[in-house]
Design an enzyme around this catalytic site. Structure first.
Site, PDB file in Angstrom:
ATOM      1  N   LYS A  56       0.842  -1.204   0.000  1.00  0.00           N
ATOM      2  CA  LYS A  56       0.000   0.000   0.000  1.00  0.00           C
ATOM      3  C   LYS A  56       0.872   1.247   0.000  1.00  0.00           C
ATOM      4  O   LYS A  56       0.614   2.217  -0.711  1.00  0.00           O
ATOM      5  CB  LYS A  56      -0.930  -0.005   1.228  1.00  0.00           C
ATOM      6  CG  LYS A  56      -2.042  -1.028   1.101  1.00  0.00           C
ATOM      7  CD  LYS A  56      -2.800  -1.255   2.400  1.00  0.00           C
ATOM      8  CE  LYS A  56      -3.782  -2.403   2.227  1.00  0.00           C
ATOM      9  NZ  LYS A  56      -4.509  -2.762   3.440  1.00  0.00           N
ATOM     10  N   GLN A 100      -4.987  -1.146   9.532  1.00  0.00           N
ATOM     11  CA  GLN A 100      -4.830  -2.487   8.968  1.00  0.00           C
ATOM     12  C   GLN A 100      -5.457  -3.524   9.894  1.00  0.00           C
ATOM     13  O   GLN A 100      -5.110  -3.619  11.070  1.00  0.00           O
ATOM     14  CB  GLN A 100      -3.326  -2.766   8.762  1.00  0.00           C
ATOM     15  CG  GLN A 100      -3.025  -4.088   8.103  1.00  0.00           C
ATOM     16  CD  GLN A 100      -3.515  -4.166   6.652  1.00  0.00           C
ATOM     17  OE1 GLN A 100      -3.411  -3.217   5.892  1.00  0.00           O
ATOM     18  NE2 GLN A 100      -4.074  -5.306   6.289  1.00  0.00           N
ATOM     19  N   ASP A 123     -11.156   2.684   3.840  1.00  0.00           N
ATOM     20  CA  ASP A 123     -11.571   1.283   3.709  1.00  0.00           C
ATOM     21  C   ASP A 123     -13.090   1.175   3.559  1.00  0.00           C
ATOM     22  O   ASP A 123     -13.608   0.092   3.273  1.00  0.00           O
ATOM     23  CB  ASP A 123     -11.145   0.485   4.962  1.00  0.00           C
ATOM     24  CG  ASP A 123      -9.958  -0.418   4.684  1.00  0.00           C
ATOM     25  OD1 ASP A 123      -9.618  -0.589   3.490  1.00  0.00           O
ATOM     26  OD2 ASP A 123      -9.364  -0.945   5.646  1.00  0.00           O
TER      27      ASP A 123
END
Ligand code: NDP
Length: 294
Positions: A56, A100, A123
């Site tokens: 990422k 995460q 997200d």
């Protein structure tokens, strides 16, 4: 080996196209004095998470974003993590925050996600973004489902009026995918572990999307000839090789188009994370017309 007649959907090429578009728009934002800022929060030392975070970070740098990873030990408390999220929420240089998952045991990931500023939740998991998706309002959409829709768009596959079958009902993949397909006027069926006659339901699909987490579960005789098959699954087999949720060889002999694993849906996830970060930065700075897809 079975003769393959399905068109192979090249997720790497599609992801590259998204990333190029994002980079171009990032340049336009920078010309207006805005550098999209992404912070990835990584707690603990799960090796898979470390790999994802590295990828990422690299993609965000290539996009032209200001990116940094906030690493915290597995001993971090809920209060410490909430304090970090609060700081990032208030930092005007940070437009996207990605925590995460999974978090180490003892941390309540739902509460952490709820603490995120929804505008920065790249997200797309905050309840406000989930509600926006369900009600058809602008918001941030989870990256993997958004990547599946982007793949269909790039393939020129219109979902309007089509029968879309999604196997899996997670908040991360199955449910948002169903909502996105519905918003594209598909007739959507969502299957799960209690679905009766799963092969029979799948055989009705014009577009079959598997997000189950069971290696090679979907066989060729579950697929309607000519159907589009998107395989979200990423599973490690006993021999160490990666496998999707679809038995590729038998499925490719029947489907019209199919994604491989790896190289199908996977690369789209990171690309759509970049798209979400760009959109978040554009919307937060009064440049909504530069959001991805507009
Ligand atoms: P979850 O485990 O959260 O959800 C799996 C879903 O599959 C559940 O809804 C479950 O049903 C259903 N299911 C399980 N077994 C069966 C069965 N035998 N028949 C029918 N349905 C079944 O997984 P995720 O949604 O998070 O991920 C799914 C897959 O996608 C995984 O392989 C994951 O690694 C991969 N993935 C890939 C990404 C990418 O970037 N390509 C990103 C995210 C995930 P029930 O609800 O009834 O338990």
């Amino acid at each position: 080996m079975t003769a393959s007649r399905a068109r192979l959907i090249d997720g790497k090429a599609s992801a590259q196209l998204v990333r190029t578009r994002v980079r171009e728009r990032c340049e336009l934002l920078k010309a207006r004095g805005v550098t999209p800022g992404l912070v990835v929060v990584l707690v603990g030392d799960d090796p898979a998470s470390h790999v994802y975070v590295r990828n990422k970070d690299k993609a965000a740098q290539e996009a032209g974003f200001a990116v940094r990873t906030e690493r915290r030990p597995a001993t971090t408390t809920q209060a410490e993590l909430l304090a970090l999220v609060g700081e990032l929420n208030h930092d005007p240089k940070v437009h996207g925050i990605l925590v995460q998952l999974p978090l180490p045991k003892g941390l309540d990931s739902d509460a952490i996600v709820r603490a995120l500023d929804p505008a920065k939740d790249v997200d797309g998991l905050h309840p406000q973004n989930v509600a926006a998706l369900v009600t058809g309002q602008p918001g941030l959409v989870p990256c993997t489902p958004a990547g599946c829709i982007e793949l269909c768009d790039q393939l020129g596959v219109s979902l309007a009026g089509k029968r879309v079958v999604v196997i899996g009902r997670s908040m991360l993949v199955g449910k948002p995918l169903a909502m996105l397909a519905l918003a594209r006027d598909a007739t959507v069926t969502v299957c799960h572990s209690k679905t009766r006659d799963l092969p029979g339901v799948c055989r009705q699909a014009d577009v079959l999307i598997a997000a189950v987490g069971r290696p090679e579960m979907v066989k060729g005789d579950w697929i309607q000839p000519g159907a589009v098959v998107l395989d979200v699954g990423i599973n490690r087999k006993a021999d160490g090789k990666l496998a999707g949720d679809v038995d590729f060889e038998s499925a490719a002999a029947v489907a019209g188009a199919i994604t491989p694993v790896p190289g199908g849906v996977g690369p789209m996830t990171i690309a759509m994370l970049m798209a979400n970060t760009l959109s978040a930065a554009a919307r937060q700075t009064g440049n909504a017309e530069l959001a991805y897809g507009r």
